[in-house]
Design an enzyme around this catalytic site. Structure first.
Site, PDB file in Angstrom:
ATOM      1  N   ASP A  33       0.865  -1.186   0.000  1.00  0.00           N
ATOM      2  CA  ASP A  33       0.000   0.000   0.000  1.00  0.00           C
ATOM      3  C   ASP A  33       0.896   1.229   0.000  1.00  0.00           C
ATOM      4  N   SER A 127     -16.994  -3.100  -9.409  1.00  0.00           N
ATOM      5  CA  SER A 127     -18.069  -2.331  -8.772  1.00  0.00           C
ATOM      6  C   SER A 127     -19.363  -2.488  -9.555  1.00  0.00           C
ATOM      7  N   THR A 129     -21.016  -0.227 -10.328  1.00  0.00           N
ATOM      8  CA  THR A 129     -21.068   0.952 -11.193  1.00  0.00           C
ATOM      9  C   THR A 129     -20.986   0.554 -12.678  1.00  0.00           C
ATOM     10  N   TYR A 152     -13.631   7.253 -13.000  1.00  0.00           N
ATOM     11  CA  TYR A 152     -13.457   6.143 -12.043  1.00  0.00           C
ATOM     12  C   TYR A 152     -14.176   4.898 -12.550  1.00  0.00           C
ATOM     13  N   LYS A 156     -12.809   0.914 -13.885  1.00  0.00           N
ATOM     14  CA  LYS A 156     -13.250  -0.438 -13.487  1.00  0.00           C
ATOM     15  C   LYS A 156     -13.585  -1.261 -14.740  1.00  0.00           C
ATOM     16  N   TYR A 180     -18.693  -5.246  -6.325  1.00  0.00           N
ATOM     17  CA  TYR A 180     -19.280  -4.886  -5.026  1.00  0.00           C
ATOM     18  C   TYR A 180     -20.449  -3.933  -5.233  1.00  0.00           C
ATOM     19  N   LEU A 203     -22.614   7.993   1.646  1.00  0.00           N
ATOM     20  CA  LEU A 203     -23.710   8.217   2.580  1.00  0.00           C
ATOM     21  C   LEU A 203     -23.373   7.880   4.042  1.00  0.00           C
ATOM     22  N   VAL A 220     -30.165  14.740   1.959  1.00  0.00           N
ATOM     23  CA  VAL A 220     -30.697  13.590   1.207  1.00  0.00           C
ATOM     24  C   VAL A 220     -30.875  14.063  -0.226  1.00  0.00           C
ATOM     25  N   PHE A 221     -30.113  13.437  -1.125  1.00  0.00           N
ATOM     26  CA  PHE A 221     -30.093  13.919  -2.511  1.00  0.00           C
ATOM     27  C   PHE A 221     -31.315  13.437  -3.295  1.00  0.00           C
ATOM     28  N   ARG A 298     -28.395  14.597  -6.766  1.00  0.00           N
ATOM     29  CA  ARG A 298     -26.961  14.704  -7.041  1.00  0.00           C
ATOM     30  C   ARG A 298     -26.729  14.268  -8.484  1.00  0.00           C
ATOM     31  N   GLU A 299     -25.946  15.064  -9.218  1.00  0.00           N
ATOM     32  CA  GLU A 299     -25.717  14.750 -10.626  1.00  0.00           C
ATOM     33  C   GLU A 299     -25.073  13.365 -10.781  1.00  0.00           C
TER      34      GLU A 299
HETATM   35  P1  NAD Z   1      -9.537   2.600   0.094  1.00  0.00           P
HETATM   36  O1  NAD Z   1      -9.142   3.896  -0.529  1.00  0.00           O
HETATM   37  O2  NAD Z   1      -9.889   2.594   1.531  1.00  0.00           O
HETATM   38  O3  NAD Z   1      -8.385   1.521  -0.130  1.00  0.00           O
HETATM   39  C1  NAD Z   1      -7.543   1.530  -1.239  1.00  0.00           C
HETATM   40  C2  NAD Z   1      -6.124   1.439  -0.736  1.00  0.00           C
HETATM   41  O4  NAD Z   1      -5.239   1.409  -1.860  1.00  0.00           O
HETATM   42  C3  NAD Z   1      -5.727   2.625   0.115  1.00  0.00           C
HETATM   43  O5  NAD Z   1      -5.131   2.160   1.309  1.00  0.00           O
HETATM   44  C4  NAD Z   1      -4.695   3.370  -0.740  1.00  0.00           C
HETATM   45  O6  NAD Z   1      -3.699   4.001   0.052  1.00  0.00           O
HETATM   46  C5  NAD Z   1      -4.146   2.260  -1.605  1.00  0.00           C
HETATM   47  N1  NAD Z   1      -3.633   2.656  -2.914  1.00  0.00           N
HETATM   48  C6  NAD Z   1      -4.228   3.460  -3.836  1.00  0.00           C
HETATM   49  N2  NAD Z   1      -3.445   3.558  -4.925  1.00  0.00           N
HETATM   50  C7  NAD Z   1      -2.339   2.791  -4.691  1.00  0.00           C
HETATM   51  C8  NAD Z   1      -1.187   2.479  -5.441  1.00  0.00           C
HETATM   52  N3  NAD Z   1      -0.981   2.987  -6.644  1.00  0.00           N
HETATM   53  N4  NAD Z   1      -0.282   1.646  -4.894  1.00  0.00           N
HETATM   54  C9  NAD Z   1      -0.463   1.132  -3.644  1.00  0.00           C
HETATM   55  N5  NAD Z   1      -1.529   1.403  -2.895  1.00  0.00           N
HETATM   56  C10 NAD Z   1      -2.468   2.217  -3.414  1.00  0.00           C
HETATM   57  O7  NAD Z   1     -10.727   2.008  -0.795  1.00  0.00           O
HETATM   58  P2  NAD Z   1     -11.689   0.781  -0.522  1.00  0.00           P
HETATM   59  O8  NAD Z   1     -13.029   1.318  -0.276  1.00  0.00           O
HETATM   60  O9  NAD Z   1     -11.080  -0.157   0.428  1.00  0.00           O
HETATM   61  O10 NAD Z   1     -11.730   0.139  -1.970  1.00  0.00           O
HETATM   62  C11 NAD Z   1     -10.906  -0.958  -2.329  1.00  0.00           C
HETATM   63  C12 NAD Z   1     -11.177  -1.322  -3.774  1.00  0.00           C
HETATM   64  O11 NAD Z   1     -12.556  -1.660  -3.918  1.00  0.00           O
HETATM   65  C13 NAD Z   1     -10.892  -0.224  -4.768  1.00  0.00           C
HETATM   66  O12 NAD Z   1     -10.369  -0.807  -5.942  1.00  0.00           O
HETATM   67  C14 NAD Z   1     -12.254   0.357  -5.035  1.00  0.00           C
HETATM   68  O13 NAD Z   1     -12.324   0.958  -6.299  1.00  0.00           O
HETATM   69  C15 NAD Z   1     -13.112  -0.893  -4.979  1.00  0.00           C
HETATM   70  N6  NAD Z   1     -14.522  -0.624  -4.664  1.00  0.00           N
HETATM   71  C16 NAD Z   1     -14.835   0.091  -3.550  1.00  0.00           C
HETATM   72  C17 NAD Z   1     -16.167   0.361  -3.268  1.00  0.00           C
HETATM   73  C18 NAD Z   1     -16.532   1.196  -2.064  1.00  0.00           C
HETATM   74  O14 NAD Z   1     -17.656   1.709  -2.042  1.00  0.00           O
HETATM   75  N7  NAD Z   1     -15.676   1.334  -1.058  1.00  0.00           N
HETATM   76  C19 NAD Z   1     -17.166  -0.108  -4.111  1.00  0.00           C
HETATM   77  C20 NAD Z   1     -16.816  -0.850  -5.234  1.00  0.00           C
HETATM   78  C21 NAD Z   1     -15.473  -1.099  -5.506  1.00  0.00           C
HETATM   79  C1  WQD Z   2     -25.519   6.230  -1.713  1.00  0.00           C
HETATM   80  C2  WQD Z   2     -26.872   6.904  -1.762  1.00  0.00           C
HETATM   81  C3  WQD Z   2     -26.855   9.088  -2.773  1.00  0.00           C
HETATM   82  C4  WQD Z   2     -24.419  11.021   0.294  1.00  0.00           C
HETATM   83  C5  WQD Z   2     -20.562   5.231  -4.983  1.00  0.00           C
HETATM   84  C6  WQD Z   2     -19.827   5.006  -6.270  1.00  0.00           C
HETATM   85  C7  WQD Z   2     -19.819   3.558  -6.609  1.00  0.00           C
HETATM   86  C8  WQD Z   2     -19.271   2.735  -5.454  1.00  0.00           C
HETATM   87  C9  WQD Z   2     -19.933   3.066  -4.175  1.00  0.00           C
HETATM   88  C10 WQD Z   2     -16.927   2.415  -5.772  1.00  0.00           C
HETATM   89  C11 WQD Z   2     -27.132   7.615  -3.083  1.00  0.00           C
HETATM   90  C12 WQD Z   2     -27.226   9.177  -1.308  1.00  0.00           C
HETATM   91  C13 WQD Z   2     -25.130  10.108  -0.441  1.00  0.00           C
HETATM   92  C14 WQD Z   2     -25.120  12.080   0.938  1.00  0.00           C
HETATM   93  C15 WQD Z   2     -27.183  11.202   0.079  1.00  0.00           C
HETATM   94  N1  WQD Z   2     -17.891   2.981  -5.209  1.00  0.00           N
HETATM   95  N2  WQD Z   2     -26.486  10.197  -0.551  1.00  0.00           N
HETATM   96  N3  WQD Z   2     -26.491  12.114   0.810  1.00  0.00           N
HETATM   97  O1  WQD Z   2     -23.362   6.773  -5.174  1.00  0.00           O
HETATM   98  O2  WQD Z   2     -24.249   4.467  -4.644  1.00  0.00           O
HETATM   99  O3  WQD Z   2     -21.884   4.752  -5.139  1.00  0.00           O
HETATM  100  O4  WQD Z   2     -19.924   4.472  -3.958  1.00  0.00           O
HETATM  101  O5  WQD Z   2     -16.921   1.669  -6.695  1.00  0.00           O
HETATM  102  O6  WQD Z   2     -19.038   3.410  -7.735  1.00  0.00           O
HETATM  103  O7  WQD Z   2     -20.486   5.718  -7.295  1.00  0.00           O
HETATM  104  O8  WQD Z   2     -22.761   5.614  -3.000  1.00  0.00           O
HETATM  105  O9  WQD Z   2     -22.625   6.322  -0.656  1.00  0.00           O
HETATM  106  O10 WQD Z   2     -22.216   8.035  -2.476  1.00  0.00           O
HETATM  107  O11 WQD Z   2     -24.517   7.162  -2.118  1.00  0.00           O
HETATM  108  O12 WQD Z   2     -28.407  11.304  -0.017  1.00  0.00           O
HETATM  109  O13 WQD Z   2     -24.538  12.963   1.592  1.00  0.00           O
HETATM  110  O14 WQD Z   2     -26.893   7.936  -0.758  1.00  0.00           O
HETATM  111  O15 WQD Z   2     -27.638   9.964  -3.541  1.00  0.00           O
HETATM  112  O16 WQD Z   2     -28.473   7.450  -3.364  1.00  0.00           O
HETATM  113  P1  WQD Z   2     -23.158   5.450  -4.549  1.00  0.00           P
HETATM  114  P2  WQD Z   2     -22.939   6.829  -2.007  1.00  0.00           P
END
Ligand code: NAD
Ligand code: WQD
Length: 339
Positions: A33, A127, A129, A152, A156, A180, A203, A220-221, A298-299
């Site tokens: 990391d 994701s 997404t 972003y 993915k 996820y 959120l 709340v968006f 939210r856009e």
């Molecule tokens: P996070 O930011 O908490 O963890 C990512 C870690 O990677 C961090 O510790 C960061 O320091 C490290 N990192 C980033 N770039 C790096 C690099 N170039 N080299 C080494 N380390 C690096 O995020 P998270 O929520 O734990 O997400 C983990 C993975 O899951 C990510 O790929 C994210 O896109 C994916 N993901 C997350 C969510 C979510 O909502 N949290 C949803 C879907 C997918």
């Molecule tokens: C959840 C809900 C908002 C904040 C994002 C990424 C997605 C994935 C997860 C990585 C939505 C609403 C939020 C606030 C609100 N990440 N909201 N007030 O948008 O589903 O997904 O994170 O891969 O790619 O797009 O998650 O937690 O931002 O929002 O009303 O202050 O909460 O509109 O409906 P989202 P979120």
């Protein structure tokens, strides 16, 4: 010991919880990391939970020369779980090249190094997404991939294509791509959890910061969506449940439990919850009020999405088990610890 697993991004939110579950299952974990979005103290938290300190290398996965030294230092890495990435959707719109470099080059480097060091498999963090706004709900893995709504999201999709094309071209390794839904909550010990950077965009971190008084009010968006209460619907998945799925996935690849070289799984609960329902569940679970108001949409927000997790349930034998109340309580306990 079952074997060595390289966990990139292992100091991060999902990576740290997964490291705990891997160690509990008997794997030796090496965390790589660069701490760009995490703190080294999380490694202490992992050790407090499991009694085992994972090896930690502060290395940037984009730097192939330095990343190579990790494979040399720890021969016999059996599998990789690749979390390291930049993940802020809004930031990616303003800094697209930073996102493309970080998220694409990191995976490219790993895919190039894997055959050289005889690594058998890679689990990739994707994701929901990639589905955009699905036409049919719940969404399963066969749903079409929609044009990405942010750089972003695009990283993915491109990352998934890197893996697909490399395997199609004859790469020796296996891969499991995990999509996820919305990971929330923290470890029940409150030793590890999500460390939000600046004002949270997601959120649950915004909600817990509001509940504790760091933020005045949660916005709340939108309440004019085509949903029962008008607010958006998501599938909120407990982070420990999510972490456990990674252990099953890595075992599946390393123990050759499947003939498939590449597999995709949704990781979600299968239940959709609206923003207003989530706020209500939090208040019920913790007894703490969350000041909130309805504001405009939210856009770029998706109206509603939740998973069909049947493939993960039946093929991986994994199911999300935690209740939303326990999950929100764990998020609150983590917030109380962070203050
Ligand atoms: P996070 O930011 O908490 O963890 C990512 C870690 O990677 C961090 O510790 C960061 O320091 C490290 N990192 C980033 N770039 C790096 C690099 N170039 N080299 C080494 N380390 C690096 O995020 P998270 O929520 O734990 O997400 C983990 C993975 O899951 C990510 O790929 C994210 O896109 C994916 N993901 C997350 C969510 C979510 O909502 N949290 C949803 C879907 C997918
Ligand atoms: C959840 C809900 C908002 C904040 C994002 C990424 C997605 C994935 C997860 C990585 C939505 C609403 C939020 C606030 C609100 N990440 N909201 N007030 O948008 O589903 O997904 O994170 O891969 O790619 O797009 O998650 O937690 O931002 O929002 O009303 O202050 O909460 O509109 O409906 P989202 P979120």
């Amino acid at each position: 010991m079952k074997g060595r697993i390289l966990v990139t991004g292992g100091a991060g939110y999902i990576g740290s919880h997964t490291t705990v579950e891997l160690q509990n299952a008997g794997y030796e974990v090496i965390i790589v990391d660069n701490l760009s979005n995490s703190k080294v103290e999380i490694i202490d938290g992992i050790e407090k939970i499991t009694g085992i300190r994972p090896a930690f290398e502060q290395v940037d996965c984009v730097n192939k020369a330095v990343l190579t030294t990790v494979f040399k230092k720890y021969p016999d890495i059996k599998g990789i779980i690749h979390f390291a990435a930049s993940k802020a959707v809004g930031e990616s719109v303003h800094k697209p090249l930073l996102y493309y470099r970080n998220n694409l080059v990191s995976l490219l480097n790993l895919l190039e190094l894997m055959p050289e060091y005889d690594v058998k498999g890679i689990v990739f963090s994707s994701s929901c997404t990639v589905y955009g706004q699905p036409e049919r709900l719940p969404v399963d893995e066969t749903a079409p991939i929609q044009p990405a709504l942010s750089p972003y999201g695009n990283t993915k999709q491109i990352n998934e294509e890197f893996i697909r094309d490399a395997i199609h071209a004859g790469a020796s390794y296996k891969s499991i791509i995990l999509r996820y839904f919305n990971p929330i909550g923290a470890h029940p010990s409150a030793e590890i959890g999500e460390l939000p950077n600046g004002v949270p965009q997601n959120l649950v971190p915004f909600l817990t910061q509001t509940a504790i008084g760091i933020r005045k009010e949660l916005s709340v968006f939108g309440n004019d969506y085509n949903t029962p209460d008008g607010s958006c619907i998501r599938d909120y998945i407990n982070v420990v449940d999510l972490a456990k799925a990674h252990v099953v996935a890595i075992e599946r690849m390393l123990e050759n439990r499947s003939d498939e070289q590449l597999e995709y799984f949704n990781l979600g609960t299968g239940k959709g919850l609206s923003v207003l329902q989530l706020i209500n569940s939090f208040e019920q679970a913790t007894g703490v009020k969350v000041p909130h108001k309805i504001v405009g949409r939210r856009e770029g927000d998706i109206e509603k999405i939740w998973a069909n997790p049947r493939r993960a349930n039946e093929v991986l034998g994994w199911t999300a088990k935690e209740t939303i109340e326990d999950t929100l309580r764990s998020a609150w306990n983590w917030q109380l610890k962070l203050k």
